[in-house]
Enzyme design. Structure first.
Site, PDB file in Angstrom:
ATOM      1  N   HIS A   1       0.632  -0.924   0.132  1.00  0.00           N
ATOM      2  CA  HIS A   1       0.020  -0.021  -0.060  1.00  0.00           C
ATOM      3  C   HIS A   1       0.723   1.304   0.116  1.00  0.00           C
ATOM      4  CE1 HIS A   1      -3.533  -2.693   1.932  1.00  0.00           C
ATOM      5  NE2 HIS A   1      -3.329  -2.634   0.763  1.00  0.00           N
TER       6      HIS A   1
ATOM      7  N   CYS B   1       3.106  20.346  -6.993  1.00  0.00           N
ATOM      8  CA  CYS B   1       4.103  19.847  -7.827  1.00  0.00           C
ATOM      9  C   CYS B   1       4.981  20.576  -8.687  1.00  0.00           C
ATOM     10  CB  CYS B   1       3.488  18.768  -8.909  1.00  0.00           C
ATOM     11  SG  CYS B   1       4.465  18.006 -10.312  1.00  0.00           S
TER      12      CYS B   1
ATOM     13  N   CYS C   1       4.253  20.055 -12.589  1.00  0.00           N
ATOM     14  CA  CYS C   1       3.005  20.362 -13.454  1.00  0.00           C
ATOM     15  C   CYS C   1       2.069  21.319 -12.562  1.00  0.00           C
ATOM     16  CB  CYS C   1       2.071  19.220 -13.961  1.00  0.00           C
ATOM     17  SG  CYS C   1       1.335  18.300 -12.311  1.00  0.00           S
TER      18      CYS C   1
ATOM     19  N   GLY D   1      -1.645  -9.461  12.499  1.00  0.00           N
ATOM     20  CA  GLY D   1      -2.048  -8.226  12.907  1.00  0.00           C
ATOM     21  C   GLY D   1      -3.035  -7.593  11.762  1.00  0.00           C
TER      22      GLY D   1
HETATM   23  C1  BV8 Z   1      -8.773  -1.891  -5.224  1.00  0.00           C
HETATM   24  C2  BV8 Z   1      -3.080   2.794   2.522  1.00  0.00           C
HETATM   25  C3  BV8 Z   1      -9.362  -2.016  -7.476  1.00  0.00           C
HETATM   26  C4  BV8 Z   1      -3.867   4.148   3.004  1.00  0.00           C
HETATM   27  C5  BV8 Z   1      -4.685   1.216   2.464  1.00  0.00           C
HETATM   28  C6  BV8 Z   1     -14.962  -0.147  -4.246  1.00  0.00           C
HETATM   29  C7  BV8 Z   1     -14.157   0.289  -5.283  1.00  0.00           C
HETATM   30  C8  BV8 Z   1     -13.064  -0.148  -5.291  1.00  0.00           C
HETATM   31  C9  BV8 Z   1     -12.437  -0.863  -4.627  1.00  0.00           C
HETATM   32  C10 BV8 Z   1     -13.383  -1.570  -3.532  1.00  0.00           C
HETATM   33  C11 BV8 Z   1     -14.804  -1.024  -3.480  1.00  0.00           C
HETATM   34  N1  BV8 Z   1     -15.304  -1.739  -2.307  1.00  0.00           N
HETATM   35  C12 BV8 Z   1     -14.271  -2.460  -1.864  1.00  0.00           C
HETATM   36  C13 BV8 Z   1     -13.249  -2.501  -2.532  1.00  0.00           C
HETATM   37  C14 BV8 Z   1     -12.106  -3.178  -2.318  1.00  0.00           C
HETATM   38  C15 BV8 Z   1     -11.342  -2.334  -1.245  1.00  0.00           C
HETATM   39  C16 BV8 Z   1     -11.602  -2.845   0.110  1.00  0.00           C
HETATM   40  O1  BV8 Z   1     -10.963  -3.908   0.317  1.00  0.00           O
HETATM   41  N2  BV8 Z   1     -12.430  -2.130   0.702  1.00  0.00           N
HETATM   42  C17 BV8 Z   1     -12.456  -2.835   2.181  1.00  0.00           C
HETATM   43  C18 BV8 Z   1     -12.810  -1.841   3.109  1.00  0.00           C
HETATM   44  C19 BV8 Z   1     -13.922  -3.809   2.003  1.00  0.00           C
HETATM   45  N3  BV8 Z   1      -9.860  -2.207  -1.800  1.00  0.00           N
HETATM   46  C20 BV8 Z   1      -9.267  -1.410  -2.545  1.00  0.00           C
HETATM   47  O2  BV8 Z   1      -9.924  -0.102  -2.674  1.00  0.00           O
HETATM   48  C21 BV8 Z   1      -8.079  -1.770  -3.046  1.00  0.00           C
HETATM   49  N4  BV8 Z   1      -7.897  -1.183  -4.392  1.00  0.00           N
HETATM   50  O3  BV8 Z   1      -9.570  -2.908  -4.770  1.00  0.00           O
HETATM   51  O4  BV8 Z   1      -8.465  -1.313  -6.551  1.00  0.00           O
HETATM   52  C22 BV8 Z   1      -8.966  -1.218  -8.700  1.00  0.00           C
HETATM   53  C23 BV8 Z   1      -8.225  -2.118  -9.607  1.00  0.00           C
HETATM   54  C24 BV8 Z   1      -7.805  -1.371 -10.947  1.00  0.00           C
HETATM   55  C25 BV8 Z   1      -8.146  -0.224 -11.152  1.00  0.00           C
HETATM   56  C26 BV8 Z   1      -8.809   0.506 -10.044  1.00  0.00           C
HETATM   57  C27 BV8 Z   1      -9.341  -0.176  -8.846  1.00  0.00           C
HETATM   58  C28 BV8 Z   1      -6.919  -0.638  -2.083  1.00  0.00           C
HETATM   59  C29 BV8 Z   1      -6.844  -1.124  -0.787  1.00  0.00           C
HETATM   60  C30 BV8 Z   1      -5.616  -0.488  -0.077  1.00  0.00           C
HETATM   61  C31 BV8 Z   1      -6.301   0.682   0.830  1.00  0.00           C
HETATM   62  N5  BV8 Z   1      -5.319   1.554   1.554  1.00  0.00           N
HETATM   63  N6  BV8 Z   1      -3.759   1.585   3.404  1.00  0.00           N
HETATM   64  C32 BV8 Z   1      -3.343   4.644   4.265  1.00  0.00           C
HETATM   65  O5  BV8 Z   1      -3.171   3.844   5.147  1.00  0.00           O
HETATM   66  O6  BV8 Z   1      -3.958   5.759   4.673  1.00  0.00           O
HETATM   67  S1  BV8 Z   1      -5.603  -0.027   3.367  1.00  0.00           S
HETATM   68  C33 BV8 Z   1      -5.343   0.360   5.196  1.00  0.00           C
HETATM   69  O7  BV8 Z   1      -6.287  -0.897   5.818  1.00  0.00           O
HETATM   70  C34 BV8 Z   1      -3.945  -0.008   5.860  1.00  0.00           C
HETATM   71  O8  BV8 Z   1      -2.985  -0.368   4.916  1.00  0.00           O
HETATM   72  C35 BV8 Z   1      -4.238  -1.146   6.697  1.00  0.00           C
HETATM   73  O9  BV8 Z   1      -3.294  -2.038   6.963  1.00  0.00           O
HETATM   74  C36 BV8 Z   1      -5.313  -1.796   6.000  1.00  0.00           C
HETATM   75  C37 BV8 Z   1      -6.132  -3.166   6.462  1.00  0.00           C
HETATM   76  O10 BV8 Z   1      -6.143  -3.025   7.483  1.00  0.00           O
HETATM   77  P1  BV8 Z   1      -5.439  -3.854   8.619  1.00  0.00           P
HETATM   78  O11 BV8 Z   1      -4.229  -3.800   8.298  1.00  0.00           O
HETATM   79  O12 BV8 Z   1      -5.974  -5.275   8.444  1.00  0.00           O
HETATM   80  O13 BV8 Z   1      -5.806  -2.993   9.877  1.00  0.00           O
HETATM   81  P2  BV8 Z   1      -7.123  -3.238  10.487  1.00  0.00           P
HETATM   82  O14 BV8 Z   1      -7.077  -1.916  11.615  1.00  0.00           O
HETATM   83  O15 BV8 Z   1      -8.186  -3.369   9.657  1.00  0.00           O
HETATM   84  O16 BV8 Z   1      -7.114  -4.455  11.545  1.00  0.00           O
HETATM   85  C38 BV8 Z   1      -6.061  -4.534  12.617  1.00  0.00           C
HETATM   86  C39 BV8 Z   1      -5.894  -5.874  13.047  1.00  0.00           C
HETATM   87  O17 BV8 Z   1      -4.847  -6.032  13.978  1.00  0.00           O
HETATM   88  C40 BV8 Z   1      -7.128  -6.250  13.772  1.00  0.00           C
HETATM   89  O18 BV8 Z   1      -7.715  -7.527  13.401  1.00  0.00           O
HETATM   90  C41 BV8 Z   1      -6.558  -6.347  15.139  1.00  0.00           C
HETATM   91  O19 BV8 Z   1      -7.463  -7.478  15.882  1.00  0.00           O
HETATM   92  C42 BV8 Z   1      -5.264  -6.656  14.979  1.00  0.00           C
HETATM   93  N7  BV8 Z   1      -4.662  -6.277  16.121  1.00  0.00           N
HETATM   94  C43 BV8 Z   1      -4.575  -5.186  17.179  1.00  0.00           C
HETATM   95  N8  BV8 Z   1      -3.616  -5.253  17.994  1.00  0.00           N
HETATM   96  C44 BV8 Z   1      -2.926  -6.327  17.609  1.00  0.00           C
HETATM   97  C45 BV8 Z   1      -3.487  -7.112  16.822  1.00  0.00           C
HETATM   98  N9  BV8 Z   1      -2.760  -7.930  15.951  1.00  0.00           N
HETATM   99  C46 BV8 Z   1      -1.548  -8.375  16.626  1.00  0.00           C
HETATM  100  N10 BV8 Z   1      -1.026  -7.798  17.631  1.00  0.00           N
HETATM  101  C47 BV8 Z   1      -1.681  -6.757  18.236  1.00  0.00           C
HETATM  102  N11 BV8 Z   1      -0.981  -6.127  19.255  1.00  0.00           N
HETATM  103 ZN    ZN Z   2       2.659  17.074 -11.327  1.00  0.00          ZN
END
Ligand code: BV8
Ligand code: ZN
Length: 251
Positions: A122, A150, A153, A190
């Site tokens: 990501h 930028c 541009c 995680g």
């Molecule tokens: C894509 C960077 C297609 C930004 C992040 C509508 C339109 C398009 C796509 C979609 C759509 N609807 C759904 C989708 C798919 C979408 C998606 O998956 N949505 C989800 C919400 C359902 N995905 C996308 O949009 C992806 N792109 O599909 O593009 C496409 C293809 C071609 C052309 C055009 C389009 C892009 C997804 C990437 C998003 N960016 N990050 C930023 O950070 O600001 S994702 C973001 O969430 C973070 O990176 C994070 O890592 C990630 C996932 O969350 P987790 O890492 O799992 O973290 P979370 O908080 O959820 O959970 C933490 C866990 O840790 C918990 O389970 C907890 O219990 C546990 N925990 C807590 N403490 C501990 C622990 N574990 C261990 N030890 C501990 N101490």
């Molecule tokens: Zn530019």
């Protein structure tokens, strides 16, 4: 599994120096004080869900709001240090013959801990790119309240991360899928396993019959499918895995 010991079969598997892949999410940074995506946001940000801010539409609508959210996260991350979980993955990378780290995180803590072989799915918060022409730039100032322009541009610069609705870098995603395909052991650490296509990598590991261990104090959609569930924090479980005695390396 009692909280004080690891599943014996996982210990035996690790002792045999398997080809290993670790897939991490925001939870591995929790013990560094970096809020996970699912944690309630604090202060000014409580009224927003991350998905509402981490998108091109949100940036289009209100670039200064989105920029300020990232600046707030950058300042939190700048004050954070890698934790024992990050450091244990560095030890495993050094100790195993084949180890790859794939992360969803953008906080740069794996690199700061010393991990070398890292696939960032990501992007990373430490750099920016132009929203119009994609020109990259280093990120220098965590205090500015509006996105810089930028130099090429004149478009607005934005964090060099993958927003919801944006495709992941094809090279990173294909490299990750290839490493998972060859993995004997996959540690899923995680992550809520809800964001795709990253979550599909863990599902691929299960479907192809790799040994999969999930390290997460909470259950996820993956929990019922993995070989081992360690309901422990990453900073507690990973040092124990890194300490498992291994047979001498063939290297
Ligand atoms: C894509 C960077 C297609 C930004 C992040 C509508 C339109 C398009 C796509 C979609 C759509 N609807 C759904 C989708 C798919 C979408 C998606 O998956 N949505 C989800 C919400 C359902 N995905 C996308 O949009 C992806 N792109 O599909 O593009 C496409 C293809 C071609 C052309 C055009 C389009 C892009 C997804 C990437 C998003 N960016 N990050 C930023 O950070 O600001 S994702 C973001 O969430 C973070 O990176 C994070 O890592 C990630 C996932 O969350 P987790 O890492 O799992 O973290 P979370 O908080 O959820 O959970 C933490 C866990 O840790 C918990 O389970 C907890 O219990 C546990 N925990 C807590 N403490 C501990 C622990 N574990 C261990 N030890 C501990 N101490
Ligand atoms: Zn530019």
């Amino acid at each position: 599994m009692t909280r004080n010991c690891l599943p014996q079969q996982l210990v035996a598997a690790l002792a045999a120096r398997p080809t290993t892949v670790a897939l991490t999410g925001a939870g591995i940074s929790a013990e560094s004080g970096v809020r996970t995506f699912r944690d309630a946001q604090t202060g000014l940000w409580t009224r927003y869900r991350p998905e509402q801010l981490a998108s091109p539409d949100a940036f289009e609508r209100d670039p200064r709001l989105v920029w300020r959210w990232y600046q707030w996260r950058r300042r939190t991350i700048a004050a954070a240090e890698p934790n024992a979980g990050h450091r244990a993955l560095v030890e495993l990378e050094k100790a195993l013959d084949s180890f790859t780290l794939i992360t969803q995180n953008v906080d740069g803590l794996h690199r700061r801990a010393g991990s070398r072989n890292v696939i960032h799915l990501h992007g990373d918060l430490c750099s920016n790119r132009c929203q119009r022409c994609a020109a990259p730039s280093a990120h220098e100032d965590n205090e500015t309240v509006r996105p810089p322009r930028c130099t090429r541009c004149g478009g607005l610069m934005r964090p060099a991360v993958v927003w919801f609705g944006e495709p992941l870098p094809a090279s990173a995603l294909s490299a990750a899928a290839e490493r998972i395909a060859g993995a004997e052991l996959v540690l899923v650490i995680g992550t809520s396993a809800q964001v795709y296509p990253a979550a599909a990598l863990a599902e691929q590991a299960v479907a192809q019959g790799s040994m999969v261990a999930e390290i997460n104090p909470a259950r996820t959609p993956l929990s019922a499918k993995v070989r081992w569930r360690l309901d422990l924090a990453a900073a507690e479980a990973l040092p124990r895995l890194a300490a498992v005695p291994r047979r001498p390396s063939a290297r």
